[in-house]
Design a protein around this motif. Structure first.
Motif, PDB file in Angstrom:
ATOM      1  N   LEU A 137       0.835  -1.195   0.000  1.00  0.00           N
ATOM      2  CA  LEU A 137       0.000   0.000   0.000  1.00  0.00           C
ATOM      3  C   LEU A 137       0.876   1.253   0.000  1.00  0.00           C
ATOM      4  CD1 LEU A 137      -2.818   1.260   0.143  1.00  0.00           C
ATOM      5  CD2 LEU A 137      -2.680   1.053   2.642  1.00  0.00           C
ATOM      6  N   LYS A 138       1.951   1.199   0.756  1.00  0.00           N
ATOM      7  CA  LYS A 138       2.887   2.333   0.834  1.00  0.00           C
ATOM      8  C   LYS A 138       3.419   2.698  -0.548  1.00  0.00           C
ATOM      9  CE  LYS A 138       7.453   3.420   2.653  1.00  0.00           C
ATOM     10  NZ  LYS A 138       8.572   2.948   3.462  1.00  0.00           N
ATOM     11  N   ASP A 139       3.862   1.693  -1.316  1.00  0.00           N
ATOM     12  CA  ASP A 139       4.406   1.954  -2.655  1.00  0.00           C
ATOM     13  C   ASP A 139       3.339   2.492  -3.602  1.00  0.00           C
ATOM     14  OD1 ASP A 139       6.900   1.121  -1.846  1.00  0.00           O
ATOM     15  OD2 ASP A 139       6.719  -0.882  -2.715  1.00  0.00           O
ATOM     16  N   LEU A 140       2.144   1.933  -3.520  1.00  0.00           N
ATOM     17  CA  LEU A 140       1.058   2.373  -4.392  1.00  0.00           C
ATOM     18  C   LEU A 140       0.697   3.832  -4.122  1.00  0.00           C
ATOM     19  CD1 LEU A 140      -1.203   1.173  -6.446  1.00  0.00           C
ATOM     20  CD2 LEU A 140      -2.650   1.436  -4.439  1.00  0.00           C
ATOM     21  N   VAL A 141       0.506   4.168  -2.843  1.00  0.00           N
ATOM     22  CA  VAL A 141       0.134   5.533  -2.485  1.00  0.00           C
ATOM     23  C   VAL A 141       1.250   6.507  -2.850  1.00  0.00           C
ATOM     24  CG1 VAL A 141      -0.421   7.061  -0.542  1.00  0.00           C
ATOM     25  CG2 VAL A 141      -1.506   4.820  -0.714  1.00  0.00           C
ATOM     26  N   ALA A 142       2.494   6.125  -2.614  1.00  0.00           N
ATOM     27  CA  ALA A 142       3.620   6.998  -2.980  1.00  0.00           C
ATOM     28  C   ALA A 142       3.634   7.265  -4.482  1.00  0.00           C
ATOM     29  CB  ALA A 142       4.945   6.372  -2.533  1.00  0.00           C
ATOM     30  N   GLU A 143       3.363   6.221  -5.288  1.00  0.00           N
ATOM     31  CA  GLU A 143       3.326   6.408  -6.735  1.00  0.00           C
ATOM     32  C   GLU A 143       2.194   7.356  -7.137  1.00  0.00           C
ATOM     33  OE1 GLU A 143       2.186   4.025 -10.787  1.00  0.00           O
ATOM     34  OE2 GLU A 143       3.024   2.862  -9.141  1.00  0.00           O
ATOM     35  N   TYR A 144       1.022   7.177  -6.537  1.00  0.00           N
ATOM     36  CA  TYR A 144      -0.114   8.045  -6.864  1.00  0.00           C
ATOM     37  C   TYR A 144       0.164   9.491  -6.474  1.00  0.00           C
ATOM     38  CZ  TYR A 144      -3.115   4.072  -8.065  1.00  0.00           C
ATOM     39  OH  TYR A 144      -3.673   2.982  -8.662  1.00  0.00           O
ATOM     40  N   ILE A 145       0.807   9.689  -5.346  1.00  0.00           N
ATOM     41  CA  ILE A 145       1.147  11.057  -4.941  1.00  0.00           C
ATOM     42  C   ILE A 145       2.148  11.661  -5.926  1.00  0.00           C
ATOM     43  CG2 ILE A 145       2.317  12.447  -3.173  1.00  0.00           C
ATOM     44  CD1 ILE A 145       1.029  10.555  -1.089  1.00  0.00           C
ATOM     45  N   ARG A 146       3.159  10.867  -6.313  1.00  0.00           N
ATOM     46  CA  ARG A 146       4.136  11.345  -7.310  1.00  0.00           C
ATOM     47  C   ARG A 146       3.437  11.723  -8.613  1.00  0.00           C
ATOM     48  NH1 ARG A 146       7.677   7.857  -4.967  1.00  0.00           N
ATOM     49  NH2 ARG A 146       7.012   6.059  -6.145  1.00  0.00           N
ATOM     50  N   GLN A 147       2.530  10.858  -9.069  1.00  0.00           N
ATOM     51  CA  GLN A 147       1.798  11.142 -10.310  1.00  0.00           C
ATOM     52  C   GLN A 147       1.014  12.438 -10.186  1.00  0.00           C
ATOM     53  OE1 GLN A 147      -0.684   7.816 -11.328  1.00  0.00           O
ATOM     54  NE2 GLN A 147       1.038   6.431 -11.585  1.00  0.00           N
ATOM     55  N   GLY A 148       0.362  12.629  -9.056  1.00  0.00           N
ATOM     56  CA  GLY A 148      -0.423  13.832  -8.850  1.00  0.00           C
ATOM     57  C   GLY A 148       0.433  15.078  -8.798  1.00  0.00           C
ATOM     58  N   LEU A 149       1.581  14.972  -8.172  1.00  0.00           N
ATOM     59  CA  LEU A 149       2.468  16.128  -8.063  1.00  0.00           C
ATOM     60  C   LEU A 149       3.153  16.465  -9.378  1.00  0.00           C
ATOM     61  CD1 LEU A 149       4.119  15.428  -4.599  1.00  0.00           C
ATOM     62  CD2 LEU A 149       2.420  17.181  -5.135  1.00  0.00           C
ATOM     63  N   HIS A 150       3.473  15.435 -10.151  1.00  0.00           N
ATOM     64  CA  HIS A 150       4.206  15.649 -11.401  1.00  0.00           C
ATOM     65  C   HIS A 150       3.310  15.598 -12.632  1.00  0.00           C
ATOM     66  CE1 HIS A 150       7.945  15.614  -9.245  1.00  0.00           C
ATOM     67  NE2 HIS A 150       7.631  14.461  -8.694  1.00  0.00           N
ATOM     68  N   GLY A 151       2.075  15.150 -12.457  1.00  0.00           N
ATOM     69  CA  GLY A 151       1.162  15.078 -13.590  1.00  0.00           C
ATOM     70  C   GLY A 151       1.577  14.066 -14.632  1.00  0.00           C
ATOM     71  N   SER A 152       2.282  13.014 -14.204  1.00  0.00           N
ATOM     72  CA  SER A 152       2.734  11.999 -15.155  1.00  0.00           C
ATOM     73  C   SER A 152       2.222  10.636 -14.742  1.00  0.00           C
ATOM     74  CB  SER A 152       4.263  11.964 -15.226  1.00  0.00           C
ATOM     75  OG  SER A 152       4.784  11.554 -13.980  1.00  0.00           O
ATOM     76  N   THR A 153       2.270   9.708 -15.690  1.00  0.00           N
ATOM     77  CA  THR A 153       1.900   8.328 -15.403  1.00  0.00           C
ATOM     78  C   THR A 153       3.150   7.478 -15.460  1.00  0.00           C
ATOM     79  OG1 THR A 153       1.447   7.880 -17.728  1.00  0.00           O
ATOM     80  CG2 THR A 153      -0.406   8.600 -16.368  1.00  0.00           C
ATOM     81  N   THR A 154       3.097   6.342 -14.792  1.00  0.00           N
ATOM     82  CA  THR A 154       4.227   5.426 -14.807  1.00  0.00           C
ATOM     83  C   THR A 154       3.919   4.246 -15.704  1.00  0.00           C
ATOM     84  OG1 THR A 154       3.379   4.271 -12.885  1.00  0.00           O
ATOM     85  CG2 THR A 154       4.925   6.072 -12.474  1.00  0.00           C
ATOM     86  N   ALA A 155       4.910   3.458 -15.947  1.00  0.00           N
ATOM     87  CA  ALA A 155       4.755   2.282 -16.809  1.00  0.00           C
ATOM     88  C   ALA A 155       3.878   1.237 -16.130  1.00  0.00           C
ATOM     89  CB  ALA A 155       6.132   1.693 -17.118  1.00  0.00           C
ATOM     90  N   SER A 156       3.462   0.262 -16.910  1.00  0.00           N
ATOM     91  CA  SER A 156       2.656  -0.827 -16.382  1.00  0.00           C
ATOM     92  C   SER A 156       3.410  -1.567 -15.292  1.00  0.00           C
ATOM     93  CB  SER A 156       2.302  -1.801 -17.496  1.00  0.00           C
ATOM     94  OG  SER A 156       1.504  -1.165 -18.460  1.00  0.00           O
ATOM     95  N   VAL A 157       2.663  -2.132 -14.360  1.00  0.00           N
ATOM     96  CA  VAL A 157       3.233  -2.884 -13.254  1.00  0.00           C
ATOM     97  C   VAL A 157       2.983  -4.355 -13.492  1.00  0.00           C
ATOM     98  CG1 VAL A 157       3.110  -3.260 -10.777  1.00  0.00           C
ATOM     99  CG2 VAL A 157       2.777  -0.961 -11.704  1.00  0.00           C
ATOM    100  N   PRO A 158       4.038  -5.195 -13.505  1.00  0.00           N
ATOM    101  CA  PRO A 158       3.807  -6.613 -13.750  1.00  0.00           C
ATOM    102  C   PRO A 158       3.049  -7.270 -12.599  1.00  0.00           C
ATOM    103  CG  PRO A 158       6.132  -6.186 -13.272  1.00  0.00           C
ATOM    104  CD  PRO A 158       5.442  -4.862 -13.314  1.00  0.00           C
ATOM    105  N   ILE A 159       2.211  -8.247 -12.929  1.00  0.00           N
ATOM    106  CA  ILE A 159       1.562  -9.068 -11.921  1.00  0.00           C
ATOM    107  C   ILE A 159       2.006 -10.498 -12.137  1.00  0.00           C
ATOM    108  CG2 ILE A 159      -0.418  -7.548 -11.585  1.00  0.00           C
ATOM    109  CD1 ILE A 159      -2.030  -9.370 -13.395  1.00  0.00           C
TER     110      ILE A 159
END
Length: 99
Positions: free
Chosen positions: A26-48
């Protein structure tokens, strides 16, 4: 850095679900979402777990098949069957039953 946030319950449940689906904390997911919101960018797909299947930033499955890999393409019927299996496993996990 540690901090405390008061978030709506349904939002936290959705975030936990998304993290579980993506095999992330959850920590990694929320950190990524905050980064996206602050930078207005999306990240690459996440493997499952499944080889050749990714989860995009919206949480949707993306099936990757390289022509040179020798793997056949995936047809709609197979994609729907895989989706149904994933939903059934998720239902079993939510019910606390072994998958």
């Amino acid at each position: 850095m540690k901090t405390t946030l008061d978030l709506p319950d349904h939002l936290v449940r959705q975030a936990k679900q998304r993290a579980l689906q993506q095999g992330r904390t959850l920590k990694d997911l929320v950190a990524e979402y905050i980064r996206q919101g602050l930078h207005g960018s999306t990240t690459a797909s996440v493997p499952i777990a499944s080889d050749g299947v990714m989860v995009d930033s919206a949480g949707l499955p993306v099936f990757r098949c390289e022509p040179a890999s020798g793997r056949p393409g995936i047809d709609l019927a197979t994609a729907l069957q895989l989706e149904q299996q994933a939903l059934e496993l998720e239902d079993l996990r939510r019910a606390g039953r072994p998958a």
